[in-house]
Write a protein that holds these residues in place. Structure first.
Motif, PDB file in Angstrom:
ATOM      1  N   LYS A  84      49.193  41.636  22.689  1.00 43.30           N
ATOM      2  CA  LYS A  84      49.654  40.308  23.098  1.00 43.30           C
ATOM      3  C   LYS A  84      49.791  40.222  24.619  1.00 43.30           C
ATOM      4  N   ILE A  85      50.258  41.313  25.231  1.00 43.18           N
ATOM      5  CA  ILE A  85      50.402  41.342  26.683  1.00 43.18           C
ATOM      6  C   ILE A  85      49.039  41.237  27.350  1.00 43.18           C
ATOM      7  N   PHE A  86      48.053  41.987  26.860  1.00 45.26           N
ATOM      8  CA  PHE A  86      46.711  41.959  27.441  1.00 45.26           C
ATOM      9  C   PHE A  86      46.095  40.571  27.329  1.00 45.26           C
ATOM     10  N   ALA A  87      46.335  39.917  26.195  1.00 44.74           N
ATOM     11  CA  ALA A  87      45.730  38.604  25.949  1.00 44.74           C
ATOM     12  C   ALA A  87      46.239  37.548  26.933  1.00 44.74           C
ATOM     13  N   LYS A  88      47.439  37.731  27.439  1.00 49.06           N
ATOM     14  CA  LYS A  88      48.022  36.743  28.353  1.00 49.06           C
ATOM     15  C   LYS A  88      47.582  36.949  29.802  1.00 49.06           C
ATOM     16  N   LEU A  89      46.963  38.078  30.102  1.00 49.99           N
ATOM     17  CA  LEU A  89      46.552  38.358  31.478  1.00 49.99           C
ATOM     18  C   LEU A  89      45.250  37.626  31.807  1.00 49.99           C
ATOM     19  N   LYS A  90      45.185  37.017  32.984  1.00 50.13           N
ATOM     20  CA  LYS A  90      43.970  36.336  33.413  1.00 50.13           C
ATOM     21  C   LYS A  90      42.880  37.368  33.705  1.00 50.13           C
TER      22      LYS A  90
END
Length: 218
Positions: A84-90
């Protein structure tokens, strides 16, 4: 002014509470990388050399234990919500590039990346989160992270100790020297990585055989 600062810092570093603060900051830096744990370890190393307090060995042990604890917290955060953290990174953000780079290093070098990433800006958190998110074995993570945390604590504390020994009468200069060396090592690493990336051969476009080209046209 300098004397007042030195006396204030000396009052802090000679207190037994300095080890509690050191452990907390080193642990927090494991999953919240804006905390300046390396700066604190270097500063304590300087005063260990110039005044004898705090004890250098205790600084190294406490810093290593704090970093080890924080890294494991980061690992479990990665296990629980890393994707989930990776998915939010541009895609073009600095953090995403750091995570992608560490992920590639994990594929190539395995657990050794935890040791290397300890000395890369933003790398330590990216490495621990990524190992957790990718399901890297906990036992292997603990083994390599123990090496990473210990080597980092020794490196940072000894940098400060060298600065404190060089400027025994002016500890602030010793702090500046220790931080300067640490910054220079980081800058050198990033410079070498940039040059290697720039010189890396670019992938050549695949040539389509004549038979395949004829078949596609048909």
């Amino acid at each position: 002014m300098n004397d007042a600062i030195i006396h204030a810092v000396e009052g802090f570093v000679t207190s037994p509470w300095v080890y509690v603060v050191l452990f907390g900051i080193a642990a927090l830096d494991g999953f919240f990388p804006v905390v300046p744990s390396e700066t604190l370890v270097i500063t304590l190393g300087v005063f260990a050399a110039s005044t004898g307090d705090p004890q250098l060995v205790l600084v190294i042990v406490v810093a290593a234990l704090g970093a080890f604890t924080g890294d494991h917290i980061s690992y479990w955060i990665g296990r629980a919500s890393g994707q989930k953290i990776f998915a939010k990174l541009k895609p073009e953000s600095r953090s995403r590039k750091a995570y992608d780079r560490v992920g590639k290093m994990l594929e190539e070098r395995g657990g050794l990346v935890l040791v290397v990433a300890r000395y890369i800006p933003g790398g330590r958190t990216a490495a621990t989160l990524t190992t957790g998110a990718t399901g890297f074995p906990r036992r292997s993570f603990t083994f390599f992270d123990a090496i990473a945390a210990s080597s980092w604590a020794i490196y940072s504390a000894c940098l400060g100790y060298v600065g404190g020994a060089a400027f025994e009468d002016t500890p602030l200069y010793g702090v500046a020297l220790g931080l300067g060396i640490a910054f220079s090592v980081t800058l050198l690493h990033e410079g070498v990585r940039w040059l290697r990336h720039r010189r890396a051969p670019k992938a050549e476009p695949r040539e389509v055989p004549a038979q395949e080209e004829t078949r596609n046209a048909a």
